[in-house]
Structure formats: structure tokens, C-alpha cells
Design an enzyme around this catalytic site. Sequence first.
Site, PDB file in Angstrom:
ATOM      1  N   LYS A 186       0.846  -1.199   0.000  1.00 33.85           N
ATOM      2  CA  LYS A 186       0.000   0.000   0.000  1.00 33.85           C
ATOM      3  C   LYS A 186       0.883   1.251   0.000  1.00 33.85           C
ATOM      4  O   LYS A 186       0.683   2.144  -0.820  1.00 33.85           O
ATOM      5  CB  LYS A 186      -0.899  -0.009   1.237  1.00 33.85           C
ATOM      6  CG  LYS A 186      -1.717   1.232   1.434  1.00 33.85           C
ATOM      7  CD  LYS A 186      -2.478   1.193   2.747  1.00 33.85           C
ATOM      8  CE  LYS A 186      -2.871   2.596   3.180  1.00 33.85           C
ATOM      9  NZ  LYS A 186      -3.401   2.644   4.537  1.00 33.85           N
ATOM     10  N   GLU A 246      10.992  -4.977   3.154  1.00 30.03           N
ATOM     11  CA  GLU A 246      10.969  -6.410   2.833  1.00 30.03           C
ATOM     12  C   GLU A 246      10.388  -6.642   1.433  1.00 30.03           C
ATOM     13  O   GLU A 246      10.918  -7.431   0.646  1.00 30.03           O
ATOM     14  CB  GLU A 246      10.121  -7.172   3.857  1.00 30.03           C
ATOM     15  CG  GLU A 246      10.671  -7.180   5.282  1.00 30.03           C
ATOM     16  CD  GLU A 246      10.097  -6.059   6.123  1.00 30.03           C
ATOM     17  OE1 GLU A 246       9.730  -5.006   5.563  1.00 30.03           O
ATOM     18  OE2 GLU A 246      10.036  -6.222   7.359  1.00 30.03           O
ATOM     19  N   GLY A 277      -3.942  -1.460   6.133  1.00 27.34           N
ATOM     20  CA  GLY A 277      -3.371  -2.724   5.678  1.00 27.34           C
ATOM     21  C   GLY A 277      -4.088  -3.932   6.245  1.00 27.34           C
ATOM     22  O   GLY A 277      -4.469  -4.854   5.524  1.00 27.34           O
ATOM     23  N   ARG A 278      -4.353  -3.921   7.559  1.00 28.65           N
ATOM     24  CA  ARG A 278      -4.966  -5.083   8.212  1.00 28.65           C
ATOM     25  C   ARG A 278      -6.449  -5.200   7.895  1.00 28.65           C
ATOM     26  O   ARG A 278      -7.108  -6.153   8.290  1.00 28.65           O
ATOM     27  CB  ARG A 278      -4.722  -5.011   9.707  1.00 28.65           C
ATOM     28  CG  ARG A 278      -5.162  -3.712  10.366  1.00 28.65           C
ATOM     29  CD  ARG A 278      -4.595  -3.588  11.749  1.00 28.65           C
ATOM     30  NE  ARG A 278      -4.879  -2.296  12.383  1.00 28.65           N
ATOM     31  CZ  ARG A 278      -4.130  -1.210  12.225  1.00 28.65           C
ATOM     32  NH1 ARG A 278      -3.052  -1.265  11.457  1.00 28.65           N
ATOM     33  NH2 ARG A 278      -4.444  -0.063  12.821  1.00 28.65           N
ATOM     34  N   GLU A 297      -2.716  -5.023  16.234  1.00 29.74           N
ATOM     35  CA  GLU A 297      -2.207  -3.773  15.635  1.00 29.74           C
ATOM     36  C   GLU A 297      -3.269  -2.664  15.710  1.00 29.74           C
ATOM     37  O   GLU A 297      -2.934  -1.483  15.652  1.00 29.74           O
ATOM     38  CB  GLU A 297      -1.791  -4.002  14.180  1.00 29.74           C
ATOM     39  CG  GLU A 297      -0.956  -2.864  13.610  1.00 29.74           C
ATOM     40  CD  GLU A 297      -0.308  -3.206  12.266  1.00 29.74           C
ATOM     41  OE1 GLU A 297      -1.005  -3.147  11.229  1.00 29.74           O
ATOM     42  OE2 GLU A 297       0.890  -3.537  12.266  1.00 29.74           O
ATOM     43  N   HIS A 316      -3.202 -31.095  21.207  1.00 30.24           N
ATOM     44  CA  HIS A 316      -1.974 -31.871  21.427  1.00 30.24           C
ATOM     45  C   HIS A 316      -0.777 -30.955  21.645  1.00 30.24           C
ATOM     46  O   HIS A 316       0.368 -31.376  21.506  1.00 30.24           O
ATOM     47  CB  HIS A 316      -1.734 -32.789  20.219  1.00 30.24           C
ATOM     48  CG  HIS A 316      -2.855 -33.730  19.974  1.00 30.24           C
ATOM     49  ND1 HIS A 316      -2.928 -34.978  20.542  1.00 30.24           N
ATOM     50  CD2 HIS A 316      -4.008 -33.574  19.263  1.00 30.24           C
ATOM     51  CE1 HIS A 316      -4.063 -35.582  20.170  1.00 30.24           C
ATOM     52  NE2 HIS A 316      -4.735 -34.745  19.382  1.00 30.24           N
ATOM     53  N   LYS A 320      11.480  -0.095  12.489  1.00 26.36           N
ATOM     54  CA  LYS A 320      11.953   0.166  11.116  1.00 26.36           C
ATOM     55  C   LYS A 320      13.122   1.152  11.140  1.00 26.36           C
ATOM     56  O   LYS A 320      14.128   0.986  10.450  1.00 26.36           O
ATOM     57  CB  LYS A 320      10.811   0.737  10.275  1.00 26.36           C
ATOM     58  CG  LYS A 320       9.653  -0.200  10.034  1.00 26.36           C
ATOM     59  CD  LYS A 320       8.566   0.503   9.190  1.00 26.36           C
ATOM     60  CE  LYS A 320       7.374  -0.389   8.968  1.00 26.36           C
ATOM     61  NZ  LYS A 320       6.291   0.298   8.216  1.00 26.36           N
TER      62      LYS A 320
HETATM   63  O1  G6P Z   1       1.295  -2.706   2.408  1.00 31.56           O
HETATM   64  P1  G6P Z   1       2.518  -2.006   2.916  1.00 31.56           P
HETATM   65  O2  G6P Z   1       2.442  -0.529   2.797  1.00 31.56           O
HETATM   66  O3  G6P Z   1       3.773  -2.586   2.323  1.00 31.56           O
HETATM   67  O4  G6P Z   1       2.575  -2.264   4.514  1.00 31.56           O
HETATM   68  C1  G6P Z   1       2.733  -3.572   4.988  1.00 31.56           C
HETATM   69  C2  G6P Z   1       2.576  -3.513   6.521  1.00 31.56           C
HETATM   70  O5  G6P Z   1       3.561  -2.604   7.010  1.00 31.56           O
HETATM   71  C3  G6P Z   1       3.530  -2.323   8.397  1.00 31.56           C
HETATM   72  O6  G6P Z   1       3.911  -3.469   9.094  1.00 31.56           O
HETATM   73  C4  G6P Z   1       2.152  -1.911   8.882  1.00 31.56           C
HETATM   74  O7  G6P Z   1       2.159  -1.853  10.293  1.00 31.56           O
HETATM   75  C5  G6P Z   1       1.095  -2.890   8.429  1.00 31.56           C
HETATM   76  O8  G6P Z   1      -0.175  -2.395   8.801  1.00 31.56           O
HETATM   77  C6  G6P Z   1       1.175  -3.034   6.918  1.00 31.56           C
HETATM   78  O9  G6P Z   1       0.205  -3.964   6.494  1.00 31.56           O
END
Ligand code: G6P
Length: 523
Positions: free
Chosen positions: A207, A213, A267-268, A354, A385, A500
Site C-alpha cells: 500500500k 521487505e 493494511g490489516r 495492531e 496436542h 523500522k
Molecule cells: O502494504 P505495505 O504498505 O507494504 O505495509 C505492509 C505492513 O507494514 C507495516 O507493518 C504496517 O504496520 C502494516 O499495517 C502493513 O500492512
Amino acid sequence: MTFKNLDTSSAFKQLQALPASDLKLVLSPDRIKACHAYAGGGLTYHYGAMPVAQEHMKVLQQLSDELSLTGKYQALVDGKVMNTGENRLVLHHLTRGQVGKSVTADGEDKGAFYQAQLEKIKRFSDQVRSGAILGSTGKKFSTVVQIGIGGSDLGPRALYLALKGWCTSSEIELLDAQFISNVDPDDAQAVLQNLDLESTLFILVSKSGTTLETLTNRDLVFQAIAESGIRGIDPAKHMVAVTSKTSPLAASSSVLDSFFIDDYIGGRYSSTSAVGAVVLSLAFGFETFKAFLNGAHEADMLALNPKVEENAALLDALLGVYLRNVLQYPTTAILPYSQALSRFPAHLQQLDMESNGKHVNRDGQNLSYPTGPVIFGEPGTNGQHSFYQLLHQGTDIVPLQFIGFSESQYQKDVVVEGSTSQEKLNANLVAQIVAFALGKSDGNANKQFAGNRPSSLLCARQLDPKALGALLAHYENKVMFQGFVWNLNSFDQEGVQLGKVLAAKVLDGCKGDEVLKAFSELL
Ligand SMILES: O=P(O)(O)OC[C@H]1O[C@H](O)[C@H](O)[C@@H](O)[C@@H]1O
């Protein structure tokens, strides 16, 4: 509409004053049959094994009314700024259908924007699945690989695994989906080494367009394609992007096509946006994804009901507040008795922790009461288990959220000792609910089960797209309502930024075995 801290609520003070009811006294077949609320998509929420009597339900209704919980939900879907930390609207409900008034932001009708993206995704996925769009060497795509992390991975991955069995048994032609998320190069390598790159389409999902990563894995994939030695392969014809229109990726020329979300989709909360739509429509066909959206939309509409006993998500949220803030339980276990939901607890960890793992309220003031619980979970019967010993006989009480289905997805089973595997699975589910609630007395203390372990159950006939959509939206709306109760901003995530920044700092001064030196420099 007033926002206030939970501990200033008169209804909450009443709730605290009520006697904590004793589960042993109330769990009966009649109670179990009476205590439920429809959650949409064929899903029903059962709360008979929760430690609440009618007097608690009455006060929970008062609490919901006093805090105007469904009114705040209505304001959110009507386009009020509810993400106060980032001064943004919160519009993920709009990606699966209109719930409130139509919302215009940045001079754009947001409903029309999300609908246009869905229509573009339908066209694209139809063309890829039909072979109208081929790889750069002329091969039909047979595999899609999503590159993303956090909300760009957890939800889509969980949903893909959740529907693969149902789509297979429904004789829907599948494209295989794989996921690359961790910056650990072995994560990408484990996927890449089994791919036929000529028939693979990569979906780059970020987003923000800036996540380290994801950008690193994109370059690793491009490097793998370049080093493959395949004549005529053009990397740009094997990757599409899903990002926000304001991200650096938006204008990327190194992709076949781009699909957009915007800053109003967290994002979530993005699984029903292009973040989930592209991979799931490519893998299972757009019609499957549309059925999933319809289930989520049905749950969203049910969540508008101000009557707590008829609103499953609101009821789940308020019972969770009672367990967290009155009975003081710090964790919640998500226990899906469905292997297809193996990654669903991981998605709920991000969604819940989050959103509500915060210590200040919407106005930035420190809070004096507990907020979001620790979420964990694994499918049953496997969890039995593993960690059920602590759940049954540990010194902490852990509230439990079971999820179950009457029928399997593949409909392939075996009768052993007079019962099918699905019957055995659900016999264990039922046995656990009762054992946790009622326990067992024994002269030998080591064999005693105190019981009084509260649980709820979400169940449906089968885990199909509509039920899955309703399940996803149920938890999104539960988390939203709990954030309103705790007076939090559930829609930003400042807590992930420090890591980060420090990682970038260590990277600057750290190469290979230098890491220990770098650590010592930071101490
Ligand atoms: O989708 P992106 O912008 O790459 O973000 C990926 C993730 O980055 C961070 O960890 C945020 O805390 C998440 O809420 C998000 O989903």
C-alpha cells in the site's frame, strides 16, 4: 457523538458491580439454544458458554447505548474522520458494498473508485485465467505469487488457504498461489526454486510502496528472472502491482498493470480491497471473490443493528470487553476446528493487536485500563496436542473463540469405529467447549479441571466463500467496536515505526558478523 474513556462510563461501573456469574450454574442445552446471534454468510455466533447472565446482557446493552457504538460505526461508514492519528477516513467496508451514505473524498466518489478497481480486476483475472493474457514467452499463467508483508500478506494468504479446498471440490479451475513475505532470502528461495517462471505471474503488493521487505523481494525476484537464462522472458510482463495511488509504485513502468487501493484502507483491513482481490480472483475466479465480498457485506449490514443480542459482532466485542476489563483476562485464543483456517489466527493477530494494542486514547491521553488482548491460536484438533494443557489446568484463564463447520470442504471422508473424521473433529470441538466450561472434580488435585473457562463459537454448515467473508468482517467489526469502547484510534500503527528506524540504523553500520559489534554500539 461523544468519545469518552471506558472508566468514565456509568454502565461500565454497573457492569463491574455485577456478581461474576458461575458458568457451572448456567450451561444447559436450553441456554445454548437460546444464546446466539446470526453473523451473516450462514455463520452464527453462540455465547451460551460465556459467563454472563441476563442482568449482564442488560448492562452491556446500556453500555453500547451510552457509548453509541453502532452510531459510531454509522458515522465511520458515512465518511467521518475516524482515523484521528492520520486524519483519514476509514472506508474498508465500502470495498464490499455500500453500508452508509456515499462518500466523496479527494473530490472522488469512493464507492465508484473501489467498484471501478473491482471491475478492472475482474477483466484482468478473466483474461489471465482464459489465456487471453499470456506470459512473455507465450505460456499460459498457472501460478501467481504474491509479494507482500503484514496486511499485504497475512489476510490474502489466510483467505487463499481457507478457500482452496472449497474451490477444488466445487470444480473451479485453480491457479496455484504462493506467497513471499519475509526479507529472509530463504523465504523467497523456497518459493522460487519450484516455479516455472514462464507461467508465473508475480503480484507486488504494498500500500505504501516503501516497505523494505517487499521492495527487496521484488528485486530478488527480478534478479531470479534475469539470471534464469530463459530466452525472451520479459520481467515486466510477469508482474503486476497493487498499491495506493500516492505510492512510489503507482507510476511504476516495470509492471504489466497496476491496481489501486487508497489511504482510507488500512493494511490489516485491506483483504476485501485489491490487496486480496487480485490474488484471489486470479486463483479462484472473480465470481468466487464476489461471493466472498457478499458474505462480508451481509455481516457489515447486520453490524448496524443497535440491539446487542441481535448484533453478533457487537455482542462479541462487548463480551470481550467484559472478559478483558471486568474479569481481567489478558489473552484470547482463536481455535478454528478447520485446517483450512490454519493461517486465520495469524491474520487476526495483526487485525486485533495492531488495531487495539495501544496505551493512549484518541486524544493522546494515557489510559488507566487494559485495552487489546494478546491473540494467539492454532487449528483444532492439533492445538489439543499442544497448548490445551495450560488452557485447561494453567493458573491463567484464557477466553476461547472456537470456529467450526458441520461439513468438510472436500467431502471426502472415512468411517473408522463407526464415525467419520468430520464427526470426530466436531465431537472434539463440542467436548472441549463443555470440558472448559464445566471442568471435572477429582480427589487427585493433579487430575482436577476447574472449568469456568469461557468460550464462544462461530459456526456454519461449510467454509464457503460467503461464510468466509462474513467471518472476516465479523472480526473486523468486533475489533472496531472494541476500539470505540476503549476510546482508541484503531486505525493507525505508530508502534511499528521504531523498529523500522532502528533497523535502518543498524543496517548502515552492520555487515555480516559485525552485527554483534553493532548491537554493542547501540547499548
Ligand atoms: O502494504 P505495505 O504498505 O507494504 O505495509 C505492509 C505492513 O507494514 C507495516 O507493518 C504496517 O504496520 C502494516 O499495517 C502493513 O500492512
